[in-house]
Scaffold this motif. Sequence first.
Motif: not given
Length: 460
Positions: A386-393, A104-111, A94-101, A87-92
């Motif tokens: 929200x326009x700063x968010x990108x999640x594409x595959x 609810x059980x602590x896994x990242x966006x790819x998982x 303050x939300x970079x932590x979501x890529x790895x967490x 996945x191609x991921x772009x986040x603000x």
Amino acid sequence: MPVQSTNPDYEAHIAEWEMMDDALEGECAVKRNERNLPKPSGMVEAEKLDAAGNKYLYQNYTDRAQYEHWVRDSLRSMMGLVSRLIPEIELPTGLKGLEDNATADGFGLKQLFFRVVRQAISHGRVPLVVNIDESGDPYFSTYATRNAINWDTADQGGRQDLVLSVFREFRKKGGDRYSHDCDTVFREFFMQGNVCYTSVRNEGGELVEEEKPLGSTGTDNRLVKGLPYLPVIYCGSTDNSPDVDEVPLLTMARAALKSYQLSADYFTALHQTSHPQPWVAGMDETVELSVTGPSAAWDLGPKGSCGYLEFQGAGIEAVRTAMEDQKNAALEAGAKVMDVGGTESGEARKTRQNDQHATLHSIVVTVAEALEQGLRYAAEWKGYDPAQVVFTVNPEFIIPAVDAQVLAELQKAVMAGTVSADTYWMYLTTGKLPERAYDEEIKVMTIEGQAGRRGVGLED
């Protein structure tokens, strides 16, 4: 109406979802449910005479049946293709932590992406909820399809938006830490005024967690930010509307189940064919026969006779043909390429692969859009654009082969200065040439030439 009330579409599709649950769990789950293999009428009548004594008849009938794991194997093959996607991921910031967490059980966006794709393939529906934890950080929750029991839409500012979502949850009971006993509760999200609220109720409808605006955190229920919508997305196999989508592997599951039912008759018939029933007649009443087999001899007396009632099995071949038809039906579902003993041409195999990839293509695109929408909810919730968010595959499943001769010619072109090193490297690593005009190619070569001169100290 009680909190466990269900949407009519839920009732219309729950049997399909339960079928998929059994199909994916495998033979043990299929055999646990009698609905998957109805009892023959003779066994029903036998159990009416002696339920306990004749129970073994259906047990043996079930034990001999064979369930083919086409659905589970197909899903594994499809996920093998999906696992190659990045996945191609772009986040603000303050939300970079979501890529790895992100879960609810602590896994990242790819998982999370893989989990949602898997459930979209197997059930055609993935309930996805964006929430805020006690520290005010956003995360995603997913629910099993069968646990998203109710939902409703209504006019919200001129648009048809979700106004209710109810999910069944299971909470472990207190006490013994080794126990797995759970209480069933129902989490609901609903619009109250122009703000999304949430609460949790037990099976009696009593509040377990009080109604409060979604995003209230801490012991003082401090509100992060009220949302004017439900941050709930029903990701499907074709779109992300709340309506129930088709299940991509349902045709294969039905074929596998029908093959299982036919196999029960097939293997029972084979068993009876290889174990003929002995009969005796005209024996003296004092004679007792209790043992059969190659090492036993019967004394039938002067008037006794015996023989075998042999099961001819005239319909065995028809049943075997019907089982093969179900296998072919599963193949035609396009979910997995299976070995069919050389009866399929290479062109037919390629066509089925293309069908599979087309199905995966739509699912991957739909899931990526759902996750991007969820991330935009999280961004808005936390006050980011929200326009700063990108999640594409890019749903490219086939890895092109690298032609050695083309690669050699490209290398000569790079040495001659007519093709950029970037073009050579892209073909070497992906098997594809970049899609750009030649004037853009010249710009790339110019940039590469300037970088090379700086590297040897001719500039600066």
